[in-house]
Write an enzyme that holds these catalytic residues in place. Structure first.
Site, short mmCIF file in Angstrom:
data_model
loop_
_atom_site.label_atom_id
_atom_site.label_comp_id
_atom_site.label_asym_id
_atom_site.label_seq_id
_atom_site.Cartn_x
_atom_site.Cartn_y
_atom_site.Cartn_z
N ASP A 74 0.83 -1.20 0.00
CA ASP A 74 0.00 0.00 0.00
C ASP A 74 0.87 1.25 0.00
OD1 ASP A 74 0.86 -0.21 2.63
OD2 ASP A 74 -1.13 -0.15 3.53
N SER A 75 2.19 1.05 0.01
CA SER A 75 3.12 2.15 -0.23
C SER A 75 2.90 2.78 -1.60
CB SER A 75 4.57 1.64 -0.14
OG SER A 75 4.76 0.48 -0.94
N ASP A 94 -0.70 -6.15 0.36
CA ASP A 94 -1.21 -5.48 1.55
C ASP A 94 -2.73 -5.37 1.49
OD1 ASP A 94 1.03 -4.85 3.13
OD2 ASP A 94 1.50 -3.09 1.91
N LYS A 128 -0.93 -9.34 3.51
CA LYS A 128 -0.20 -8.78 4.65
C LYS A 128 -1.10 -7.85 5.43
CE LYS A 128 3.34 -5.83 4.12
NZ LYS A 128 2.92 -4.64 4.92
N GLU A 172 -1.37 -5.29 9.06
CA GLU A 172 -0.59 -4.53 10.04
C GLU A 172 -1.31 -4.50 11.38
OE1 GLU A 172 0.41 -0.62 8.68
OE2 GLU A 172 1.03 -1.29 6.70
N GLU A 229 9.25 -4.14 10.92
CA GLU A 229 9.71 -2.86 10.36
C GLU A 229 10.21 -1.96 11.47
OE1 GLU A 229 8.31 0.90 7.53
OE2 GLU A 229 7.04 -0.88 7.69
#
Length: 269
Positions: free
Chosen positions: A45-46, A88, A116, A118, A185
């Site tokens: 999602d970067s 993501d 993925k 978070e 991270e």
């Protein structure tokens, strides 16, 4: 050569063989990265930052992620060394189990092999639910960009003993719940090493030192294309007259040999 699978990554961890992960958002760069030996392509999602020009990843939608996953999957299929594709699930797209299952369905049908997420121990229910439906999960711990407003900025996580112990416990619990991989991270090297040694699933690091089983970088960052200040953990591989594919190959070689990341690109405490 057979495509990279979760089993392939588990075997690499068991054998002490490091592997390389890199973000990709389109067919061309996906094929170049796969051809260079990148084992895992992260549709991150970067893309909200590097493609869409947002200040954070928060505006990214599931539709955005599915679209770019499909693009990456097409390019990856053209490679003679197809990578595993990890996508993501974006901000608030797995706030409930129903949302999470539907979001995962969308990106898996677009071509992802793993999703993925978070968070921390709040990921336990959705991890178990996805795993029970055949969806592989990577749990992203430490600095989680979707929580940037909660953290008050982008800061190294797990520096005090309480936070470090909690992260170790959460990683173990998530692996037990069905997570197939852990991503760390911006955590101190000793903490990343503790977590890597405490779980049986592969651990991918970014700003987490050399002890993890794999490394990941944002493609634009490692090609020196970032707008603004480069994070401490980023190395520019598009140097010394290399073209893009040679930069990808150099990254893979340095990850596998343990040359990257050196202490210069890590957080010791």
């Amino acid at each position: 050569m057979n495509p990279i699978s979760i089993r392939s990554l588990q075997t690499k961890k068991a054998n002490g063989e490091k592997f390389a992960t890199l973000t990709a958002y389109d067919a061309t760069f996906a094929k170049l990265a796969s051809d260079a030996g990148v084992e895992v392509l992260l549709v991150g999602d970067s893309l909200g930052n590097v493609l869409q020009g947002h200040d954070s990843t928060l505006p990214v939608s599931v539709a955005d992620m599915a679209y770019h996953t499909a693009c990456v999957a097409r390019g990856n299929r053209r490679s003679q060394t197809p990578a595993l594709i990890m996508t993501d699930l974006p901000f608030m797209s797995y706030a409930t189990l129903e949302q999470g299952l539907e979001s995962a369905r969308a990106v898996m049908q677009a071509g992802a092999h793993m999703v993925k997420l978070e968070g921390d121990d709040n990921l336990l229910p959705i991890t178990a639910a996805l795993s029970s439906q055949g969806v592989p999960v990577c749990a992203h711990l430490g600095l989680t960009p979707q929580f940037v407003n909660k953290f008050g900025g982008y800061r190294v996580q797990g520096r005090d003993s309480h936070a470090a112990d909690a992260m170790v416990a959460n990683a173990a619990a998530l692996a037990e719940a069905g997570a197939d991989s852990i991503l760390l991270e911006c955590v101190p090297n000793p903490l990343a090493e503790r977590i890597t040694q405490s779980v049986d699933v592969p651990v991918i690091g970014i700003g987490a030192g050399q002890a993890t089983d794999a490394q990941v970088l944002v493609m634009h960052d490692m090609l020196g294309l970032k707008i603004g200040r480069m994070p401490k953990f980023v190395k520019n591989f598009l140097t010394d007259g290399r073209n893009v594919q040679q930069a990808f190959s150099a990254y893979v070689d340095e990850v596998k040999s343990g040359q990257f990341p050196s202490d210069e690109y890590s957080f010791s405490e």
